[in-house]
Design an enzyme around this catalytic site. Structure first.
Site, short mmCIF file in Angstrom:
data_model
loop_
_atom_site.label_atom_id
_atom_site.label_comp_id
_atom_site.label_asym_id
_atom_site.label_seq_id
_atom_site.Cartn_x
_atom_site.Cartn_y
_atom_site.Cartn_z
N ASP A 8 0.86 -1.19 0.00
CA ASP A 8 0.00 0.00 0.00
C ASP A 8 0.88 1.22 0.00
OD1 ASP A 8 -0.14 0.88 3.20
OD2 ASP A 8 -0.02 -1.30 2.92
N GLU A 99 -8.24 4.69 11.55
CA GLU A 99 -7.23 4.51 12.60
C GLU A 99 -6.94 5.87 13.23
OE1 GLU A 99 -3.12 3.98 11.13
OE2 GLU A 99 -3.96 4.04 9.10
#
Length: 296
Positions: A8, A99
């Protein structure tokens, strides 16, 4: 069960992704957007490089909505708009990254956090994309009702859990963060010393490619028109319709990225023992272990 490497990337990574592909990454998850105003300025170049390297491209969004349903919906619409602008295929995944960081509030109740997360995922799903939820293993256990998410969207969790720091080349499944619904495990933030997150898939992230392989196998079989000795049925394995069976070549080696789906019928052209396993020939240089089939 699928096992492929994925990276990612965001603005911290280069626009040229060739090095990741050369180390074995098949998929790339490109950061597309954050909140309702930021988009990754490198996304277009990173996606082009991924396509040039024949990698599968997915996109993700970094959440700032905390536990606000209205803000979650607004961010999801912004995300979808950017993903469509970048021409990310609707055969791929658009994960939500929820997050701590950049002001995202994670201290709401598990109920309110999950409600907002599901509101975001619904907008993305309704737009025709596959959805996934990313967070750390600790947050998934304490701040999110992941069972509710999995009931709604199936195996869709992308979990970050690093067993140790430093350059890591492959996952150690002795440290796998066991929980229901894990589709992708981020096992390091420094894969192969390349300063990029390393992930391993636990599901097939691109079933359309499997379908194409199946069509190729069928066309190949029709061209040669060999004698059919029977029809074999491949039942669903372990009750999971997403499982697929990996094909083997005529030397007994598993073929790279070639699978067939379960709950399907196959013509059998020959039987042969390969590496101590009884196998069925399903096409030209395409064999599969007989233990996964029932002859009709």
């Amino acid at each position: 069960m699928a096992r492929t490497y994925a990276v990612d990337v965001a603005t911290y990574q280069p626009s040229n992704l060739t090095s990741y592909h050369s180390h074995g990454a098949k998929d790339v998850l490109v950061k597309v957007s954050e909140g309702t105003g930021y988009f990754n300025p490198k996304a277009s170049a990173q996606i082009k490089s991924a396509h040039d390297n024949h990698m599968y491209v997915h996109g993700y969004h970094f959440a700032l909505f905390g536990n606000s349903v209205s803000q979650a919906k607004a961010e999801a619409k912004f995300f979808v708009h950017r993903a469509e602008y970048l021409n990310i295929s609707k055969k791929r995944y658009l994960p939500l990254d929820w997050e701590t960081g950049d002001g995202n509030v994670i201290t709401g109740s598990k109920y309110s956090n999950t409600k907002a997360i599901l509101a975001f995922m619904k907008v993305v799903s309704d737009a025709g994309y596959k959805v996934m939820l990313y967070s750390s293993a600790s947050l998934m256990r304490t701040a999110i009702d992941t069972e509710k998410v999995v009931r709604k969207y199936g195996t869709c969790l992308w979990v970050a859990a690093y067993p140790y720091s430093g350059a890591t080349y492959k996952p150690d499944f002795n440290y796998f963060p066991s929980m229901n619904g894990v589709a992708l495990w981020q096992f390091t933030d420094n894969w192969c010393g390349l300063n990029v997150d390393g992930n391993i898939s636990l599901i097939n992230l691109h079933h359309d490619a499997v379908a194409k392989k199946k069509v190729v196998a069928e066309k190949t079989a029709k061209k040669s028109e060999p004698k059919v000795i029977g029809i074999a049925y491949a039942p669903i394995i372990n009750g999971d319709p997403k499982w697929s069976i990996k094909l083997i070549d005529d030397k007994g080696h598993y073929k790279k990225d070639e699978y067939i789906p379960t709950n399907s019928n196959w013509k059998v052209f020959a039987t042969k023992t390969l590496k101590g396993m009884k196998c069925y020939k399903l096409g030209t240089n395409q064999w599969a272990p007989a233990k996964f089939f029932k002859m009709k």
